[in-house]
Design an enzyme around this catalytic site. Structure first.
Site, mmCIF file in Angstrom:
data_model
loop_
_atom_site.group_PDB
_atom_site.id
_atom_site.type_symbol
_atom_site.label_atom_id
_atom_site.label_comp_id
_atom_site.label_asym_id
_atom_site.label_seq_id
_atom_site.Cartn_x
_atom_site.Cartn_y
_atom_site.Cartn_z
ATOM 1 N N PRO A 26 0.823 -1.218 0.000
ATOM 2 C CA PRO A 26 0.000 0.000 0.000
ATOM 3 C C PRO A 26 0.855 1.264 0.000
ATOM 4 O O PRO A 26 1.843 1.341 0.733
ATOM 5 C CB PRO A 26 -0.808 -0.118 1.301
ATOM 6 C CG PRO A 26 -0.126 -1.149 2.129
ATOM 7 C CD PRO A 26 0.598 -2.053 1.182
ATOM 8 N N TYR A 185 0.941 4.884 13.301
ATOM 9 C CA TYR A 185 -0.445 5.350 13.261
ATOM 10 C C TYR A 185 -1.188 4.861 14.505
ATOM 11 O O TYR A 185 -0.600 4.242 15.391
ATOM 12 C CB TYR A 185 -1.096 4.943 11.928
ATOM 13 C CG TYR A 185 -0.396 5.623 10.764
ATOM 14 C CD1 TYR A 185 -0.340 7.010 10.708
ATOM 15 C CD2 TYR A 185 0.259 4.902 9.782
ATOM 16 C CE1 TYR A 185 0.346 7.667 9.675
ATOM 17 C CE2 TYR A 185 0.948 5.541 8.746
ATOM 18 C CZ TYR A 185 0.985 6.927 8.711
ATOM 19 O OH TYR A 185 1.665 7.583 7.714
ATOM 20 N N ARG A 327 8.450 0.757 -3.647
ATOM 21 C CA ARG A 327 9.130 1.662 -4.573
ATOM 22 C C ARG A 327 9.497 0.992 -5.893
ATOM 23 O O ARG A 327 9.408 1.626 -6.959
ATOM 24 C CB ARG A 327 10.351 2.272 -3.895
ATOM 25 C CG ARG A 327 9.957 3.259 -2.793
ATOM 26 C CD ARG A 327 11.115 3.572 -1.870
ATOM 27 N NE ARG A 327 11.551 2.383 -1.151
ATOM 28 C CZ ARG A 327 12.635 2.323 -0.378
ATOM 29 N NH1 ARG A 327 13.390 3.396 -0.234
ATOM 30 N NH2 ARG A 327 12.950 1.206 0.247
HETATM 31 C C1 FMN Z 1 5.006 6.677 -1.858
HETATM 32 C C2 FMN Z 1 4.892 5.743 -0.680
HETATM 33 C C3 FMN Z 1 3.718 5.723 0.062
HETATM 34 C C4 FMN Z 1 3.570 4.805 1.117
HETATM 35 N N1 FMN Z 1 2.366 4.699 1.771
HETATM 36 C C5 FMN Z 1 2.145 3.657 2.605
HETATM 37 C C6 FMN Z 1 0.840 3.358 3.077
HETATM 38 O O1 FMN Z 1 -0.146 3.970 2.689
HETATM 39 N N2 FMN Z 1 0.703 2.313 3.945
HETATM 40 C C7 FMN Z 1 1.776 1.553 4.336
HETATM 41 O O2 FMN Z 1 1.604 0.626 5.140
HETATM 42 N N3 FMN Z 1 3.009 1.802 3.881
HETATM 43 C C8 FMN Z 1 3.207 2.807 3.016
HETATM 44 N N4 FMN Z 1 4.450 3.002 2.476
HETATM 45 C C9 FMN Z 1 5.516 2.057 2.818
HETATM 46 C C10 FMN Z 1 5.581 0.925 1.793
HETATM 47 O O3 FMN Z 1 4.362 0.217 1.706
HETATM 48 C C11 FMN Z 1 6.728 -0.044 2.109
HETATM 49 O O4 FMN Z 1 6.477 -0.667 3.345
HETATM 50 C C12 FMN Z 1 8.078 0.662 2.149
HETATM 51 O O5 FMN Z 1 8.202 1.605 1.101
HETATM 52 C C13 FMN Z 1 9.232 -0.341 2.051
HETATM 53 O O6 FMN Z 1 9.103 -1.100 0.872
HETATM 54 P P1 FMN Z 1 10.000 -0.785 -0.444
HETATM 55 O O7 FMN Z 1 11.430 -0.877 -0.004
HETATM 56 O O8 FMN Z 1 9.612 -1.874 -1.427
HETATM 57 O O9 FMN Z 1 9.656 0.583 -0.942
HETATM 58 C C14 FMN Z 1 4.632 3.929 1.460
HETATM 59 C C15 FMN Z 1 5.826 4.005 0.722
HETATM 60 C C16 FMN Z 1 5.957 4.871 -0.340
HETATM 61 C C17 FMN Z 1 7.234 4.859 -1.143
#
Ligand code: FMN
Length: 359
Positions: A26, A185, A327
């Site tokens: 998400p 949160y 990402r």
């Molecule tokens: C643009 C963006 C928005 C995010 N919004 C949420 C969110 O709404 N809920 C959530 O649990 N994590 C959110 N995250 C965290 C990601 O879901 C994820 O846990 C974190 O980016 C690590 O994963 P990655 O290394 O694949 O980016 C967000 C991350 C990014 C980059």
């Protein structure tokens, strides 16, 4: 190259069948100013990732009430109108062969802010913001809202709001509901001793601090059809002295399973400024393996997963039941299709795109 990559084996959560083990994590889009209604952005953003081959596409932290939002631009799910706006999004995701999921969230003390690209500062009630609530009257940081301590009635209302939003999620066509119990949160604010300084039945000992998260899980499970999947995202560690830490998260994972949660996604951090995992791919995914082994619940790994071989190793070694990418999916919505090609699994490119891949 593995003969049958584990990453492309199906998984069943209740009656929800996932075609592979890849989820779109998400991600807040802050695209809804001012009413929380989904927009064409959500259809295009989430739809593209469903067409890109993910098994599960989870819509961003979606507020269960107006005062549960992070910012005024957050997506919401507190009325029939919100459910109707999300219906075409869920339907399109499902039409691509993916499962439509939504993450339900309440920001608590991290609410009433600007959108991140403006600055994340507090927006006071007189300027378009709202009064924020939290277990204890402690602000997130020097530029955050001063929260009002929640009373019994506020706590009961917040739990009921999660259940109402879950009903709307089902009406909108989502088949996977994820509770946001992490990232600082509201539910996490109850879990962490750094943010919960109550001495009533909602704070103090472990059992009291986990009560809010558990009651939310039970209330949501009670309104979800038995066939649909319920997940929870936890921050497994605050990474701060005196904070919430992995042994407590593992204990909670076991309890959440009793409460009807089918999968626990293991993230971490974000309870306070400086609450973050060390960088790199090794920090978070190992907790998914521990959650699976020690709490005996299905688990999702997330955090710096970028390579098909890395994702394959996590699933093949029973380190996780699902991998979630954030990402990497923004950079490349077709990541799962490329991963399938890289690992030698069939890659179901959408038919209209066949000529792009030698068809
Ligand atoms: C643009 C963006 C928005 C995010 N919004 C949420 C969110 O709404 N809920 C959530 O649990 N994590 C959110 N995250 C965290 C990601 O879901 C994820 O846990 C974190 O980016 C690590 O994963 P990655 O290394 O694949 O980016 C967000 C991350 C990014 C980059």
């Amino acid at each position: 190259m593995p003969e049958n990559p584990a990453l492309f084996s199906p998984l069943e959560l209740r009656s929800v069948r996932l075609r592979n083990r890849i989820g779109v994590s998400p991600m807040c889009m802050y695209a809804c100013e001012p009413d929380g209604l989904a927009t064409p952005w959500h259809l295009v953003h989430l739809g593209a990732r469903a067409a890109g081959g993910a098994a599960l596409v989870v819509a961003e932290a979606t507020a269960v009430a107006p005062e549960a939002r992070i910012s005024a631009a957050d997506l919401g799910l507190w009325s029939h109108a919100h459910a109707r706006a999300l219906e075409p999004v869920a339907a399109f995701i499902e039409a691509q062969g993916a499962v439509a999921g939504v993450q339900l969230a309440h920001a608590g003390r991290k609410g009433s802010t600007q959108v991140p690209w403006v600055g994340r500062r507090w927006v006071p009630p007189g300027e378009g913001g709202w009064t924020v609530q939290a277990p204890s009257p402690l602000a997130f940081g020097p530029h955050s809202a001063p929260p009002r301590q929640m009373q019994e009635a506020d706590i009961a209302r917040a739990i009921a709001q999660f259940a109402h939003a879950a009903r709307h999620a089902v009406a909108a066509g989502f088949r996977y509901v994820e509770l946001h119990l992490g990232h600082g949160y509201l539910a996490h604010q109850f879990l962490s001793p750094l943010t919960n300084q109550r001495d009533d039945a909602w704070g103090g000992c472990f059992e009291h601090r986990v009560r809010f998260a558990r009651e939310v899980a039970r209330a949501v499970r009670a309104v979800l059809p038995d066939t649909l999947a319920l997940a929870a995202r936890l921050s497994v560690s605050d990474w701060l002295e005196g904070g919430w830490e992995p042994t407590q998260a593992l204990r909670l994972g076991r309890l959440l399973k009793e409460d009807g949660v089918d999968l626990v996604v293991c993230s971490s951090g974000a309870i306070a400024p400086g609450s973050a995992p060390p960088g790199g791919p090794g920090a978070q995914p190992p907790y998914a393996a521990r959650m699976r082994a020690e709490a005996n619940v299905r688990s999702g790994a997330v955090g710096a997963i970028t390579e098909p071989s890395q994702a394959e190793a996590l699933i093949a070694s029973a380190g996780a039941d699902l991998v979630f990418l954030a990402r990497a999916m923004l950079r490349n919505p077709n990541w799962p299709l490329h991963a399938a090609q890289a690992l030698g699994a069939p890659a179901p490119w959408p038919k209209p795109y066949a000529r792009a891949v030698g068809g």
